[in-house]
Scaffold this active site. Structure first.
Site, PDB file in Angstrom:
ATOM      1  N   ASN A   1       0.874  -1.177   0.000  1.00 43.04           N
ATOM      2  CA  ASN A   1       0.000   0.000   0.000  1.00 43.04           C
ATOM      3  C   ASN A   1       0.911   1.227   0.000  1.00 43.04           C
ATOM      4  O   ASN A   1       1.502   1.551   1.024  1.00 43.04           O
ATOM      5  CB  ASN A   1      -0.886  -0.048   1.253  1.00 43.04           C
ATOM      6  CG  ASN A   1      -1.699   1.211   1.446  1.00 43.04           C
ATOM      7  OD1 ASN A   1      -1.784   2.056   0.550  1.00 43.04           O
ATOM      8  ND2 ASN A   1      -2.301   1.348   2.623  1.00 43.04           N
TER       9      ASN A   1
ATOM     10  N   LYS B   1       0.096   4.247  -0.267  1.00 41.23           N
ATOM     11  CA  LYS B   1      -0.585   5.410   0.338  1.00 41.23           C
ATOM     12  C   LYS B   1      -0.382   6.655  -0.529  1.00 41.23           C
ATOM     13  O   LYS B   1      -0.263   6.538  -1.742  1.00 41.23           O
ATOM     14  CB  LYS B   1      -0.093   5.629   1.774  1.00 41.23           C
ATOM     15  CG  LYS B   1      -0.182   4.357   2.608  1.00 41.23           C
ATOM     16  CD  LYS B   1      -0.061   4.607   4.085  1.00 41.23           C
ATOM     17  CE  LYS B   1      -0.075   3.284   4.822  1.00 41.23           C
ATOM     18  NZ  LYS B   1      -0.076   3.426   6.254  1.00 41.23           N
TER      19      LYS B   1
ATOM     20  N   HIS C   1      -9.547   0.943   4.720  1.00 38.02           N
ATOM     21  CA  HIS C   1      -8.284   1.095   5.464  1.00 38.02           C
ATOM     22  C   HIS C   1      -8.539   1.999   6.672  1.00 38.02           C
ATOM     23  O   HIS C   1      -9.354   2.921   6.601  1.00 38.02           O
ATOM     24  CB  HIS C   1      -7.223   1.703   4.537  1.00 38.02           C
ATOM     25  CG  HIS C   1      -5.854   1.687   5.143  1.00 38.02           C
ATOM     26  ND1 HIS C   1      -5.445   2.621   6.063  1.00 38.02           N
ATOM     27  CD2 HIS C   1      -4.821   0.831   4.982  1.00 38.02           C
ATOM     28  CE1 HIS C   1      -4.200   2.341   6.438  1.00 38.02           C
ATOM     29  NE2 HIS C   1      -3.796   1.258   5.803  1.00 38.02           N
TER      30      HIS C   1
ATOM     31  N   GLU D   1      -7.003   4.395   7.835  1.00 40.03           N
ATOM     32  CA  GLU D   1      -6.826   5.836   7.575  1.00 40.03           C
ATOM     33  C   GLU D   1      -8.070   6.413   6.903  1.00 40.03           C
ATOM     34  O   GLU D   1      -8.447   7.555   7.148  1.00 40.03           O
ATOM     35  CB  GLU D   1      -5.566   6.055   6.717  1.00 40.03           C
ATOM     36  CG  GLU D   1      -4.306   5.819   7.546  1.00 40.03           C
ATOM     37  CD  GLU D   1      -3.108   5.324   6.769  1.00 40.03           C
ATOM     38  OE1 GLU D   1      -3.109   5.412   5.525  1.00 40.03           O
ATOM     39  OE2 GLU D   1      -2.159   4.842   7.406  1.00 40.03           O
TER      40      GLU D   1
ATOM     41  N   GLU E   1      -5.514  -5.254  10.523  1.00 34.97           N
ATOM     42  CA  GLU E   1      -4.518  -4.223  10.765  1.00 34.97           C
ATOM     43  C   GLU E   1      -4.816  -3.506  12.073  1.00 34.97           C
ATOM     44  O   GLU E   1      -5.634  -2.569  12.101  1.00 34.97           O
ATOM     45  CB  GLU E   1      -4.542  -3.204   9.623  1.00 34.97           C
ATOM     46  CG  GLU E   1      -4.245  -3.811   8.272  1.00 34.97           C
ATOM     47  CD  GLU E   1      -3.645  -2.773   7.332  1.00 34.97           C
ATOM     48  OE1 GLU E   1      -2.525  -2.997   6.870  1.00 34.97           O
ATOM     49  OE2 GLU E   1      -4.279  -1.745   7.082  1.00 34.97           O
TER      50      GLU E   1
ATOM     51  N   GLY F   1       2.229   2.014  10.885  1.00 37.31           N
ATOM     52  CA  GLY F   1       3.153   3.131  10.743  1.00 37.31           C
ATOM     53  C   GLY F   1       3.794   3.571  12.048  1.00 37.31           C
ATOM     54  O   GLY F   1       4.426   4.619  12.110  1.00 37.31           O
TER      55      GLY F   1
ATOM     56  N   SER G   1       3.278  -2.395  10.466  1.00 39.78           N
ATOM     57  CA  SER G   1       4.741  -2.409  10.635  1.00 39.78           C
ATOM     58  C   SER G   1       5.364  -3.769  10.334  1.00 39.78           C
ATOM     59  O   SER G   1       6.311  -4.191  11.005  1.00 39.78           O
ATOM     60  CB  SER G   1       5.128  -1.929  12.036  1.00 39.78           C
ATOM     61  OG  SER G   1       4.621  -0.625  12.263  1.00 39.78           O
TER      62      SER G   1
HETATM   63  C1  PEP Z   1      -0.892  -0.109   6.183  1.00 38.05           C
HETATM   64  O1  PEP Z   1      -1.152   1.081   6.207  1.00 38.05           O
HETATM   65  O2  PEP Z   1      -1.643  -0.871   5.550  1.00 38.05           O
HETATM   66  C2  PEP Z   1       0.291  -0.573   6.897  1.00 38.05           C
HETATM   67  C3  PEP Z   1       0.304  -1.798   7.312  1.00 38.05           C
HETATM   68  O3  PEP Z   1       1.279   0.345   7.113  1.00 38.05           O
HETATM   69  P1  PEP Z   1       2.720   0.050   7.802  1.00 38.05           P
HETATM   70  O4  PEP Z   1       3.260  -1.205   7.181  1.00 38.05           O
HETATM   71  O5  PEP Z   1       3.554   1.263   7.454  1.00 38.05           O
HETATM   72  O6  PEP Z   1       2.472  -0.091   9.247  1.00 38.05           O
END
Ligand code: PEP
Length: 254
Positions: free
Chosen positions: A11, A13, A97, A99, A168, A174, A214
């Site tokens: 992703n 973003k 997601h 976000e 998630e 993040g 992460s």
């Molecule tokens: C995501 O936003 O889907 C995600 C898992 O981000 P990160 O790997 O940066 O934590």
């Protein structure tokens, strides 16, 4: 039990211009064009989809978008429809997601409408669920995730089998914090149990559940070897070819 093919999706973003995206896609393609043990997906911004689509062509790397609107067309300024994504050879679309839920007010009802429209257009939705830190600290993560699943995936019928679910935990996205393999496995098993309640055990056993939060080359092997973790949705570590390639390799070996 059904064998589930692992799926690693990047992703990107709101990062990278079309030119930067082209460079990253070219670098990824060098190593991953022919991978078939694992499904590999890249999800650039809308403005980079066409460019990346042309770079990956008919390799085994598939294209995904990060969002879409549920209507087919019309007066929805700033929005993009599922058929527009299909037209650029997108195979996947990330929906709900955290976000989007947090900053753009996406509810389970909206995610559900999008999931139905995506499937109708031939896209595979990657439906994201996950609890916040506050919800985990108050031990309500199962209730939260169960409600998200039941709301976002309502009424899909037999099409539910096509969906990919991404667990998630919001507190791990993040932040550098990762769910421990045990914490993640526990939630993935719970998600599969909930999917069986929505449909049936055989369908639930076939649905792929990605972990996101992460994930990086250093922690991927342990997460990906858990019985109910079928891949990863990757943010930060998907923005550089070496780490994304390493994650795909970890999934092949897991
Ligand atoms: C995501 O936003 O889907 C995600 C898992 O981000 P990160 O790997 O940066 O934590």
């Amino acid at each position: 039990m059904k064998m589930r093919k692992k799926i690693i999706a990047g992703n990107w973003k709101m990062n990278k211009t079309a030119e930067d995206s082209k460079e990253l896609a070219q670098a990824i393609k060098l190593d991953l064009a022919n991978v078939n043990e694992v499904d590999v997906v890249v999800c650039p911004t809308f403005t980079s989809l066409d460019t990346v689509s042309n770079v990956i062509g008919d390799t085994n790397i598939k294209l995904g978008a990060q969002n879409m609107h549920w209507e087919a067309e019309g007066a929805y300024t700033g929005e993009i429809s599922a058929s527009m994504l299909r037209n650029l050879y997108c195979h996947y679309v990330i929906l709900g997601h955290s976000e989007r839920r947090e900053y753009f007010g996406e509810t389970d009802e909206i995610v559900n409408k999008k999931a139905k429209a995506a499937i109708a257009a031939g896209l595979i939705p990657i439906v994201c669920v996950g609890e916040t830190l506050e919800e985990r600290e108050s031990n309500t993560q199962e209730a939260v995730v169960s409600a998200q699943l039941k709301g976002s995936l309502a009424g899909l019928g037999a099409s539910l089998a096509k969906v990919v679910v991404a667990y998630e935990p919001v507190w791990a996205i993040g932040t550098g914090l990762t769910a421990s393999p045990e914490q993640a496995q526990e939630m993935h098993a719970f998600i599969r149990k909930t999917l069986a309640e929505i449909s049936d055990q055989a369908t639930a056993d076939g649905i792929r559940i990605q972990y996101g939060g992460s994930m990086k080359p250093e922690n991927a092997a342990e997460l990906l070897s858990q019985p109910d973790i079928d891949g990863g949705l990757i943010g930060g570590a998907a923005l550089k070819a070496p780490s994304f390639v390493a994650l795909v390799k970890a999934a092949i070996e897991a």
